[in-house]
Design a protein around this motif. Structure first.
Motif, PDB file in Angstrom:
ATOM      1  N   VAL A 339       0.849  -1.190   0.000  1.00 12.49           N
ATOM      2  CA  VAL A 339       0.000   0.000   0.000  1.00 12.49           C
ATOM      3  C   VAL A 339       0.888   1.244   0.000  1.00 12.49           C
ATOM      4  CG1 VAL A 339      -1.758   1.285   1.295  1.00 12.49           C
ATOM      5  CG2 VAL A 339      -1.826  -1.227   1.236  1.00 12.49           C
ATOM      6  N   SER A 340       0.531   2.234  -0.788  1.00 12.78           N
ATOM      7  CA  SER A 340       1.361   3.440  -0.880  1.00 12.78           C
ATOM      8  C   SER A 340       1.254   4.280   0.388  1.00 12.78           C
ATOM      9  CB  SER A 340       0.941   4.286  -2.086  1.00 12.78           C
ATOM     10  OG  SER A 340      -0.409   4.701  -1.959  1.00 12.78           O
ATOM     11  N   ALA A 341       2.223   5.144   0.604  1.00 14.69           N
ATOM     12  CA  ALA A 341       2.232   6.050   1.753  1.00 14.69           C
ATOM     13  C   ALA A 341       0.940   6.855   1.783  1.00 14.69           C
ATOM     14  CB  ALA A 341       3.433   6.987   1.681  1.00 14.69           C
ATOM     15  N   GLY A 342       0.308   6.887   2.936  1.00 17.40           N
ATOM     16  CA  GLY A 342      -0.964   7.591   3.073  1.00 17.40           C
ATOM     17  C   GLY A 342      -2.159   6.676   3.013  1.00 17.40           C
ATOM     18  N   SER A 343      -1.939   5.387   2.771  1.00 21.76           N
ATOM     19  CA  SER A 343      -3.009   4.376   2.775  1.00 21.76           C
ATOM     20  C   SER A 343      -4.193   4.749   1.888  1.00 21.76           C
ATOM     21  CB  SER A 343      -3.497   4.114   4.210  1.00 21.76           C
ATOM     22  OG  SER A 343      -2.447   3.660   5.021  1.00 21.76           O
ATOM     23  N   ASP A 344      -3.880   5.370   0.742  1.00 21.44           N
ATOM     24  CA  ASP A 344      -4.935   5.773  -0.216  1.00 21.44           C
ATOM     25  C   ASP A 344      -6.042   6.574   0.460  1.00 21.44           C
ATOM     26  OD1 ASP A 344      -3.778   4.657  -2.549  1.00 21.44           O
ATOM     27  OD2 ASP A 344      -4.490   2.670  -1.962  1.00 21.44           O
ATOM     28  N   GLY A 345      -5.611   7.518   1.304  1.00 18.57           N
ATOM     29  CA  GLY A 345      -6.560   8.456   1.912  1.00 18.57           C
ATOM     30  C   GLY A 345      -7.238   7.980   3.179  1.00 18.57           C
ATOM     31  N   LEU A 346      -6.847   6.826   3.707  1.00 16.68           N
ATOM     32  CA  LEU A 346      -7.448   6.319   4.947  1.00 16.68           C
ATOM     33  C   LEU A 346      -6.611   6.757   6.147  1.00 16.68           C
ATOM     34  CD1 LEU A 346      -9.614   4.552   6.323  1.00 16.68           C
ATOM     35  CD2 LEU A 346      -8.092   2.593   5.980  1.00 16.68           C
ATOM     36  N   LEU A 347      -7.239   7.447   7.091  1.00 10.11           N
ATOM     37  CA  LEU A 347      -6.558   7.937   8.288  1.00 10.11           C
ATOM     38  C   LEU A 347      -7.130   7.249   9.526  1.00 10.11           C
ATOM     39  CD1 LEU A 347      -6.480  11.753   7.471  1.00 10.11           C
ATOM     40  CD2 LEU A 347      -4.529  10.207   7.469  1.00 10.11           C
ATOM     41  N   PHE A 348      -6.282   7.084  10.510  1.00 11.98           N
ATOM     42  CA  PHE A 348      -6.686   6.429  11.770  1.00 11.98           C
ATOM     43  C   PHE A 348      -6.334   7.324  12.943  1.00 11.98           C
ATOM     44  CE2 PHE A 348      -5.503   3.579  15.378  1.00 11.98           C
ATOM     45  CZ  PHE A 348      -6.768   3.045  15.631  1.00 11.98           C
ATOM     46  N   HIS A 379      -4.655  -1.891   3.924  1.00  7.38           N
ATOM     47  CA  HIS A 379      -4.821  -0.430   4.076  1.00  7.38           C
ATOM     48  C   HIS A 379      -5.083  -0.071   5.534  1.00  7.38           C
ATOM     49  CE1 HIS A 379      -5.721  -0.655  -0.311  1.00  7.38           C
ATOM     50  NE2 HIS A 379      -5.242   0.581  -0.329  1.00  7.38           N
ATOM     51  N   MET A 380      -5.975  -0.837   6.150  1.00  2.00           N
ATOM     52  CA  MET A 380      -6.360  -0.520   7.537  1.00  2.00           C
ATOM     53  C   MET A 380      -5.184  -0.705   8.487  1.00  2.00           C
ATOM     54  SD  MET A 380     -10.232  -2.100   7.648  1.00  2.00           S
ATOM     55  CE  MET A 380     -10.760  -1.207   9.106  1.00  2.00           C
ATOM     56  N   TYR A 381      -4.433  -1.761   8.286  1.00  2.00           N
ATOM     57  CA  TYR A 381      -3.263  -2.005   9.131  1.00  2.00           C
ATOM     58  C   TYR A 381      -2.239  -0.888   8.948  1.00  2.00           C
ATOM     59  CZ  TYR A 381       0.987  -4.231  10.934  1.00  2.00           C
ATOM     60  OH  TYR A 381       2.137  -4.508  11.618  1.00  2.00           O
ATOM     61  N   ARG A 382      -1.964  -0.527   7.697  1.00  2.37           N
ATOM     62  CA  ARG A 382      -0.983   0.545   7.461  1.00  2.37           C
ATOM     63  C   ARG A 382      -1.472   1.865   8.045  1.00  2.37           C
ATOM     64  NH1 ARG A 382       3.384   1.402   3.397  1.00  2.37           N
ATOM     65  NH2 ARG A 382       3.964   3.572   3.707  1.00  2.37           N
ATOM     66  N   SER A 383      -2.775   2.131   7.935  1.00  5.48           N
ATOM     67  CA  SER A 383      -3.294   3.401   8.467  1.00  5.48           C
ATOM     68  C   SER A 383      -3.169   3.448   9.989  1.00  5.48           C
ATOM     69  CB  SER A 383      -4.751   3.611   8.044  1.00  5.48           C
ATOM     70  OG  SER A 383      -5.631   2.767   8.748  1.00  5.48           O
ATOM     71  N   ILE A 384      -3.239   2.283  10.648  1.00  8.17           N
ATOM     72  CA  ILE A 384      -3.023   2.247  12.103  1.00  8.17           C
ATOM     73  C   ILE A 384      -1.578   2.636  12.421  1.00  8.17           C
ATOM     74  CG2 ILE A 384      -2.869   0.715  14.120  1.00  8.17           C
ATOM     75  CD1 ILE A 384      -5.270  -0.836  12.937  1.00  8.17           C
ATOM     76  N   LEU A 385      -0.633   2.050  11.685  1.00 11.74           N
ATOM     77  CA  LEU A 385       0.781   2.397  11.898  1.00 11.74           C
ATOM     78  C   LEU A 385       1.010   3.882  11.627  1.00 11.74           C
ATOM     79  CD1 LEU A 385       2.651  -0.596  10.144  1.00 11.74           C
ATOM     80  CD2 LEU A 385       1.764  -0.455  12.480  1.00 11.74           C
ATOM     81  N   GLU A 386       0.409   4.385  10.566  1.00 14.25           N
ATOM     82  CA  GLU A 386       0.584   5.795  10.206  1.00 14.25           C
ATOM     83  C   GLU A 386      -0.091   6.709  11.223  1.00 14.25           C
ATOM     84  OE1 GLU A 386       0.980   5.415   5.328  1.00 14.25           O
ATOM     85  OE2 GLU A 386      -1.000   5.751   6.227  1.00 14.25           O
ATOM     86  N   GLY A 387      -1.291   6.325  11.686  1.00 15.41           N
ATOM     87  CA  GLY A 387      -2.004   7.155  12.652  1.00 15.41           C
ATOM     88  C   GLY A 387      -1.217   7.324  13.944  1.00 15.41           C
ATOM     89  N   ILE A 388      -0.603   6.246  14.399  1.00 20.73           N
ATOM     90  CA  ILE A 388       0.206   6.317  15.614  1.00 20.73           C
ATOM     91  C   ILE A 388       1.441   7.185  15.381  1.00 20.73           C
ATOM     92  CG2 ILE A 388       1.640   4.927  17.179  1.00 20.73           C
ATOM     93  CD1 ILE A 388      -0.509   2.698  16.828  1.00 20.73           C
ATOM     94  N   ALA A 389       2.023   7.101  14.182  1.00 23.12           N
ATOM     95  CA  ALA A 389       3.184   7.943  13.856  1.00 23.12           C
ATOM     96  C   ALA A 389       2.776   9.409  13.711  1.00 23.12           C
ATOM     97  CB  ALA A 389       3.838   7.443  12.567  1.00 23.12           C
ATOM     98  N   PHE A 390       1.601   9.671  13.123  1.00 23.41           N
ATOM     99  CA  PHE A 390       1.092  11.047  13.041  1.00 23.41           C
ATOM    100  C   PHE A 390       0.912  11.618  14.451  1.00 23.41           C
ATOM    101  CE2 PHE A 390      -0.861  10.301   8.645  1.00 23.41           C
ATOM    102  CZ  PHE A 390      -0.009  11.197   8.015  1.00 23.41           C
TER     103      PHE A 390
END
Length: 505
Positions: A339-348, A379-390
């Motif tokens: 999945v590309s960076a940003g999870s195709d617009g899905l934020l957590f 996507h959902m898994y990556r958005s969780i990782l990204e949300g915690i990093a955000f």
């Protein structure tokens, strides 16, 4: 770690890390090299939803077992000193004979939520923050004691000693109720600036100072191993017991975060990051914690749902038992890499267990935002990782704004630090270097550094950390991903405030 070894004296020190799920011990030499290690699990009980307890006897049993394992690997007479790092915001009340009045209530426990508002208002929210360095929140032990006083009044009246984990283990090893400033601090009753128990907070709880352990500067000799403890652990009665600290601050020392340009990032059940500073400061952007060193503080941010959020997703959403399917973590990481960076617009929004800094909203909720039919579990898994990093970027920017410190590097530690994808996501979102230390047992190493200072191996904690720690690998941010994440971060920052306006918090 620096190469070479002291040939004259092959003595060792032990870092004893008494964490939430296990007790771990490492014996290290003067360069921080691990010579022996051991681990024992600790049971955790949940008698009611959101109630979490442990039997303190299990703490001591696990300590005995790991130390016996260590002393079978190396000569006990060569162990100069031992220091403890401990799970924070956890306590057990003992009666006047040293018997437990009830099971220990640990930091995960949420039973005292109602007491947070009433007790903090009694003293004054700003005042209790100014004294203890902690904004009003259900993490500090003081609110659990207020709960105990209200709901278990007869037990409360019979309290002879209130023990944090450090105190309990030191008592079992030396027969003395002593703790470290950096372990007393998270109880929420310690006057951080003046390094003493707060008379005002103790008075509000109707607790006397002699019901609390004597607190000492990290690195102080607290005593020697008693004859009885020697028989149970295999340690020599000549081994010094040194004041260590809470596992978060000890991890900062073990990661050599004793300057203002570095921060530690502990990726565990919760996500905890700390920036070092010499001055005592308070701000809603962080909790102020006493460092596990001779001086200084950590301005600490915390998110309760770290790897907890991943486990929640796997168990509650995917309905998979990771104990039966342990490969699920690797599978999700592989899917998320596609999945590309940003999870195709899905934020957590990772507020599954409420929000700490800077909102301090115990009723905050998490959310997936931007979910579409083409999103899948990767996507959902990556958005969780990204949300915690955000959220980590959000936290570190607030700390920077408050104290003016510019962070260049994050030293990543904890179980989640082994996730390579997540390490790169943290680098790309924060724009900081992600440094992987040689020794990932940072809390245990921080305690070992305290033991080394107490044993007079080194003059200062900074000297000891310089000699006993090292960096194994550095991950630098990828410019294109960082640029993309910067745009998404502007959206991320607006999620919680807008949900709160709608009453969804």
């Amino acid at each position: 770690m620096k190469s070479g070894q002291n040939k004259k004296r092959e003595n060792f020190v032990i870092g004893l890390d008494c964490s939430t799920t296990s007790t771990k011990a490492i014996a290290v030499d003067r360069k921080g090299k691990i010579i022996a290690h051991a681990r024992e699990a600790i049971p955790l009980f949940s008698p009611k939803p959101n109630y979490y307890e442990q039997d303190p006897d299990d703490w001591w049993t696990s300590v005995q077992k790991v130390l016996r394992k260590i002393t079978r690997q190396i000569d006990p007479e060569k162990i100069s000193a031992l220091a403890v790092s401990n799970q924070r915001e956890t306590f057990v009340p003992l009666d006047k004979n040293g018997n437990g009045l009830r099971p220990a209530i640990i930091w995960l426990d949420e039973r005292c939520k109602d007491e947070v508002e009433s007790f903090s208002k009694r003293i004054g929210k700003n005042k209790i923050h100014r004294i203890t360095g902690k904004p009003a929140d259900y993490a500090p032990v003081v609110y659990r004691l207020a709960w105990m006083k209200k709901h278990e009044p007869e037990l409360f009246k019979n309290i002879g000693m209130i023990c944090d984990v450090h105190t309990y283990v030191v008592w079992k090893l030396t027969n003395a109720f002593k703790t470290s400033w950096a372990s007393a601090d998270p109880l929420g009753m310690f006057d951080l600036k003046n390094k003493k128990w707060s008379p005002e907070i103790l008075s509000a709880l109707a607790i006397k100072e002699n019901q609390l352990p004597e607190a000492f500067r990290p690195g102080t000799i607290l005593g020697k191993v008693s004859t009885e403890a020697s028989k149970l652990t295999g340690l020599s009665t000549n081994t010094l017991i040194i004041a260590g600290g809470g596992d978060g601050q000890a991890a900062g020392t073990g990661a050599n975060v004793l300057t203002t340009e570095r921060a530690y990032l502990n990726i565990g059940t919760a996500i905890v990051a700390g920036v070092y500073g010499k001055q005592y400061r308070t701000n809603k952007a962080f909790r102020t914690m006493r460092s596990c060193s001779e001086s200084g503080y950590y301005y600490e941010s915390s998110l309760r749902a770290g790897t907890f959020a991943i486990d929640w997703f796997i168990k509650n959403i995917l309905k998979i038992d990771p104990l039966k399917q342990p490969d699920i973590y690797k599978q999700l990481e592989q899917e998320a890499q596609k999945v590309s960076a940003g999870s195709d617009g899905l934020l957590f929004l990772p507020y599954l267990c409420g929000a700490m800094n800077p909102y301090w909203d115990i009723n905050a909720r998490g959310a997936f935002v931007g979910l579409s039919s083409f999103h899948n579990r990767g996507h959902m898994y990556r958005s969780i990782l990204e949300g915690i990093a955000f959220e980590q970027l959000f936290a570190i920017e607030a700390v920077k704004k408050s104290i003016g410190t510019k962070i260049k590097d994050f030293i990543v530690i904890g179980g989640g630090a082994s996730n390579n994808l997540w390490r790169h996501i943290f680098a790309d979102i924060t724009g900081k270097n992600i440094c992987i230390p040689e020794n990932t047992e940072a809390s245990g190493l921080g305690a070992a550094i305290a033991a080394a200072v107490g044993a007079c191996w080194y003059r200062t904690f900074k000297d000891a950390a310089h000699e006993m720690t090292g960096i194994n690998k550095i991950i630098k941010p990828e410019k294109q991903n960082h640029k993309k994440y910067k745009q998404l971060f502007m959206i991320y920052k607006k999620i919680y405030p807008n949900l709160k306006k709608l009453g969804m918090h």
